[in-house]
Scaffold this motif. Structure first.
Motif, PDB file in Angstrom:
ATOM      1  N   GLY A   1       0.786  -1.224   0.000  1.00 30.46           N
ATOM      2  CA  GLY A   1       0.000   0.000   0.000  1.00 30.46           C
ATOM      3  C   GLY A   1       0.816   1.271   0.000  1.00 30.46           C
ATOM      4  O   GLY A   1       0.279   2.349  -0.307  1.00 30.46           O
ATOM      5  N   ASP A   2       2.113   1.194   0.329  1.00 27.89           N
ATOM      6  CA  ASP A   2       2.962   2.386   0.293  1.00 27.89           C
ATOM      7  C   ASP A   2       3.271   2.753  -1.154  1.00 27.89           C
ATOM      8  O   ASP A   2       3.226   1.899  -2.048  1.00 27.89           O
ATOM      9  CB  ASP A   2       4.271   2.134   1.051  1.00 27.89           C
ATOM     10  N   PRO A   3       3.606   4.033  -1.418  1.00 28.65           N
ATOM     11  CA  PRO A   3       3.990   4.421  -2.790  1.00 28.65           C
ATOM     12  C   PRO A   3       5.144   3.564  -3.303  1.00 28.65           C
ATOM     13  O   PRO A   3       6.135   3.342  -2.599  1.00 28.65           O
ATOM     14  CB  PRO A   3       4.410   5.888  -2.620  1.00 28.65           C
ATOM     15  N   ALA A   4       5.017   3.058  -4.534  1.00 30.15           N
ATOM     16  CA  ALA A   4       6.040   2.188  -5.120  1.00 30.15           C
ATOM     17  C   ALA A   4       7.172   3.045  -5.667  1.00 30.15           C
ATOM     18  O   ALA A   4       7.112   3.546  -6.792  1.00 30.15           O
ATOM     19  CB  ALA A   4       5.429   1.325  -6.222  1.00 30.15           C
TER      20      ALA A   4
ATOM     21  N   ARG B   1      -1.486  -8.778   3.329  1.00 34.44           N
ATOM     22  CA  ARG B   1      -2.255  -8.722   4.578  1.00 34.44           C
ATOM     23  C   ARG B   1      -3.703  -9.045   4.271  1.00 34.44           C
ATOM     24  O   ARG B   1      -4.360  -8.351   3.496  1.00 34.44           O
ATOM     25  CB  ARG B   1      -2.134  -7.352   5.224  1.00 34.44           C
ATOM     26  N   ILE B   2      -4.189 -10.126   4.878  1.00 26.84           N
ATOM     27  CA  ILE B   2      -5.552 -10.589   4.638  1.00 26.84           C
ATOM     28  C   ILE B   2      -6.223 -10.829   5.981  1.00 26.84           C
ATOM     29  O   ILE B   2      -5.741 -11.614   6.791  1.00 26.84           O
ATOM     30  CB  ILE B   2      -5.558 -11.887   3.801  1.00 26.84           C
ATOM     31  N   SER B   3      -7.345 -10.121   6.182  1.00 22.96           N
ATOM     32  CA  SER B   3      -8.113 -10.278   7.421  1.00 22.96           C
ATOM     33  C   SER B   3      -7.243 -10.109   8.653  1.00 22.96           C
ATOM     34  O   SER B   3      -7.354 -10.848   9.624  1.00 22.96           O
ATOM     35  CB  SER B   3      -8.814 -11.653   7.444  1.00 22.96           C
TER      36      SER B   3
ATOM     37  N   ALA C   1      16.159 -12.515  -8.245  1.00 22.95           N
ATOM     38  CA  ALA C   1      14.716 -12.390  -8.056  1.00 22.95           C
ATOM     39  C   ALA C   1      14.370 -10.915  -7.874  1.00 22.95           C
ATOM     40  O   ALA C   1      15.116 -10.173  -7.244  1.00 22.95           O
ATOM     41  CB  ALA C   1      14.271 -13.197  -6.848  1.00 22.95           C
ATOM     42  N   TYR C   2      13.254 -10.484  -8.424  1.00 15.63           N
ATOM     43  CA  TYR C   2      12.935  -9.051  -8.404  1.00 15.63           C
ATOM     44  C   TYR C   2      11.521  -8.824  -7.877  1.00 15.63           C
ATOM     45  O   TYR C   2      10.652  -9.687  -7.959  1.00 15.63           O
ATOM     46  CB  TYR C   2      13.101  -8.436  -9.787  1.00 15.63           C
ATOM     47  N   SER C   3      11.305  -7.620  -7.379  1.00 14.46           N
ATOM     48  CA  SER C   3      10.003  -7.264  -6.817  1.00 14.46           C
ATOM     49  C   SER C   3       9.959  -5.753  -6.649  1.00 14.46           C
ATOM     50  O   SER C   3      10.905  -5.050  -6.980  1.00 14.46           O
ATOM     51  CB  SER C   3       9.793  -7.964  -5.474  1.00 14.46           C
ATOM     52  N   GLY C   4       8.809  -5.268  -6.138  1.00 21.86           N
ATOM     53  CA  GLY C   4       8.682  -3.834  -5.888  1.00 21.86           C
ATOM     54  C   GLY C   4       7.884  -3.137  -6.956  1.00 21.86           C
ATOM     55  O   GLY C   4       6.798  -3.585  -7.330  1.00 21.86           O
TER      56      GLY C   4
ATOM     57  N   SER D   1       3.826  -6.860   0.466  1.00 19.05           N
ATOM     58  CA  SER D   1       4.919  -6.476   1.371  1.00 19.05           C
ATOM     59  C   SER D   1       6.107  -7.405   1.146  1.00 19.05           C
ATOM     60  O   SER D   1       5.943  -8.567   0.769  1.00 19.05           O
ATOM     61  CB  SER D   1       4.465  -6.571   2.831  1.00 19.05           C
ATOM     62  N   LEU D   2       7.308  -6.878   1.404  1.00 21.58           N
ATOM     63  CA  LEU D   2       8.521  -7.664   1.238  1.00 21.58           C
ATOM     64  C   LEU D   2       9.394  -7.476   2.467  1.00 21.58           C
ATOM     65  O   LEU D   2       9.599  -6.347   2.928  1.00 21.58           O
ATOM     66  CB  LEU D   2       9.280  -7.225  -0.014  1.00 21.58           C
ATOM     67  N   ARG D   3       9.876  -8.582   3.002  1.00 19.40           N
ATOM     68  CA  ARG D   3      10.777  -8.514   4.149  1.00 19.40           C
ATOM     69  C   ARG D   3      11.897  -9.526   3.955  1.00 19.40           C
ATOM     70  O   ARG D   3      11.815 -10.426   3.109  1.00 19.40           O
ATOM     71  CB  ARG D   3      10.025  -8.798   5.453  1.00 19.40           C
ATOM     72  N   SER D   4      12.939  -9.361   4.732  1.00 21.63           N
ATOM     73  CA  SER D   4      14.080 -10.271   4.642  1.00 21.63           C
ATOM     74  C   SER D   4      13.940 -11.357   5.698  1.00 21.63           C
ATOM     75  O   SER D   4      13.776 -11.072   6.885  1.00 21.63           O
ATOM     76  CB  SER D   4      15.385  -9.495   4.840  1.00 21.63           C
TER      77      SER D   4
END
Length: 500
Positions: free
Chosen positions: A69-72, A88-90, A104-107, A126-129
């Motif tokens: 949800g944060d600006p990409a 995030r679900i429920s 691997a890529y994301s964002g 969301s992405l975390r380490s």
């Protein structure tokens, strides 16, 4: 399930080095970039551009790379370590993908596409380490324009494909709703036609019986009527009419036996048309013992007039009961349709899920013929803040899918219960089940297990979006042959429900 996930873990590349091999803010050289599959085909000038504008960012185990949800703002490429993508679900973070694949890529993976009017691109997850990790970060506001300049044709093709997919999804989604509405309308029309036709037939028959009663009264008036017998007959007719409402429900065999007994009694008393009158009298719960009370209105042994008069009164009551039942059925259907469409209310409000479930079952009754419906409702459940019309669409999709799976024979169970801080609605069927390899894709748009032309593959996708995106809930399937359960969980807490 349309999670909006990016291709985390895609591609190939050498094993990841330790995160300690990199420094915060470090710039990769063009040669180092070329070892990443995403950049291996770039020209020296393009590699130099990426090397100049990218930076290494280090994250400790459990660190947050970006939040849904944060600006990409950045495009990330994994250099070392393990990262986890989630949504995030429920109220819960659901892990979607975990990868330690270098490259691997994301964002901000869709930043080259025109953002919705009045809004910028946002991270779809969301992405975390999961471990100490090193990622290369590229600012999306710089990378996206350059990517379009480097590969204009490819960008046009990809953007066109994505826009076309979105447009087709909207169009097919609208078509799905129209098809569902058409099916419901046809079913509702059929359900309304049956009691309406029954009421018309009963009204016509009632007119004939009333006319017959007037004719019989005229004939009695011409005869030498025994006043006491007539008064007794009127009392017995009133008693018979009252018995109509409490007449026992007989099996076909019991009904046939009772009609034989009454018909034989009528024949023994020389009543004309005995076998035509017997079903009417049995329908009112009358027996030969009760008929023994009948007097002759002429003072002789002839019971024809008495039985005919009694039969007219009983049949009139039976026909009025039939009309009442038919009109009550019509009223029930109209009330259910009004509740289902929620046409007298709008927006989101506190809703008792049982109201929508009951009205949907009534509306869908034409699809449930031959299927046993079991309702296990926990009436103590609290209300949930919801869009009731949209939830009814979910119940329709789930019930319709269950009916299709059982193909007219089986048991449909609709159950409600409290599950932690959520209201659980479960729609279960005894159909063949959903194979494990298909369960992972069942909520994807355009995916369907039905034959060609039988489904658009958007019913469950729409349901997913309504439950998860619009209501912050959860929708999942548990299936084995003979027991498939779609479970909807709706949070009880007060949610800030979006208006779009």
């Amino acid at each position: 399930m349309n999670t909006g996930a990016t291709p985390l873990g895609s591609g190939a590349g050498p094993a990841s080095p330790e995160a300690g091999s990199y420094r915060q803010g470090q710039r990769l050289t063009p040669d180092e970039l070329r070892t990443l599959f995403l950049f291996e085909a770039l020209t020296p000038e393009q590699l130099a551009w990426v090397a100049e504008r990218s930076r290494v960012e280090l994250f400790p185990a459990g660190g947050v790379v970006y939040t849904e949800g944060d600006p990409a703002e950045c495009f990330f490429v994994l250099l070392s370590g393990t990262i986890v993508m989630s949504r995030r679900i429920s109220g819960d973070d659901i892990e979607l993908v975990r990868s330690s694949q270098r490259g691997a890529y994301s964002g901000a993976t869709q930043s080259f596409i025109q953002a919705p009017e009045g809004a910028g691109h946002r991270y779809p997850n969301s992405l975390r380490s999961a471990t100490d990790a090193a990622l290369m970060a590229l600012p999306s506001d710089e990378f996206a324009p350059e990517l379009r300049r480097w590969f204009p044709m490819a960008m046009h093709l990809i953007e066109g494909m994505l826009v076309a997919q979105r447009t087709s999804q909207v169009v097919v989604g609208q078509r799905e709703k129209l098809v569902a509405l058409g099916s419901l309308t046809a079913g509702l029309t059929h359900e309304l036609n049956n009691p309406a036709a029954a009421a018309v037939r009963a009204t016509s028959s009632l007119r004939d019986r009333v006319a017959g009663m007037r004719h019989k009264l005229a004939l009695l008036a011409k005869t030498n009527i025994d006043a006491d017998a007539l008064a007794r007959l009127v009392d017995l007719q009133e008693d018979a009419v009252k018995r109509v409402a409490d007449a026992p429900t007989l099996s076909p065999l019991e009904t046939s036996d009772r009609e034989d007994e009454v018909g034989a009694w009528l024949e023994d008393h020389d009543v004309d048309g005995a076998w035509e009158l017997a079903p009417v009298l049995v329908g009112a719960g009358l027996t030969p013992d009760w008929l023994e009370q009948l007097p002759s209105v002429t003072g002789g042994d002839d019971l024809n007039g008495s039985v005919r008069w009694l039969a007219y009164g009983v049949e009139t009551e039976l026909l009025m009961t039939e009309i009442e039942e038919a009109t009550r059925r019509i009223s029930t259907l109209v009330t259910a349709a009004k509740s289902y469409s929620h046409m007298d209310r709008s927006g989101h409000e506190w809703v008792d899920v049982h109201e929508g479930l009951k009205s949907t079952l009534v509306i869908m009754s034409h699809r449930l013929r031959g299927i046993t419906v079991v309702k296990e409702f926990d009436r103590s459940l609290p209300k949930v803040l919801a869009f009731p019309g949209e939830l009814n669409q979910v119940w329709t999709n789930l019930i319709d899918n269950a009916a299709a799976a059982m193909d007219g024979a089986g048991t449909l169970t609709v159950r409600t219960a409290l599950d932690g801080d959520s209201v659980l609605v479960e729609v279960a069927d005894t159909g063949p089940g959903v194979p494990p390899e298909l369960q992972r894709r069942i909520f994807e748009p355009f995916f369907t297990t039905k034959g060609v032309g039988e489904g658009t593959g958007l019913g469950l996708d729409i349901s997913w979006k309504v439950v998860v995106n619009r209501h912050g809930g959860d929708l999942r399937v548990i299936s084995v042959p003979g027991d498939t359960r779609f479970q909807v969980r709706l949070p009880i807490r007060d949610l800030a429900i979006p208006d779009h």
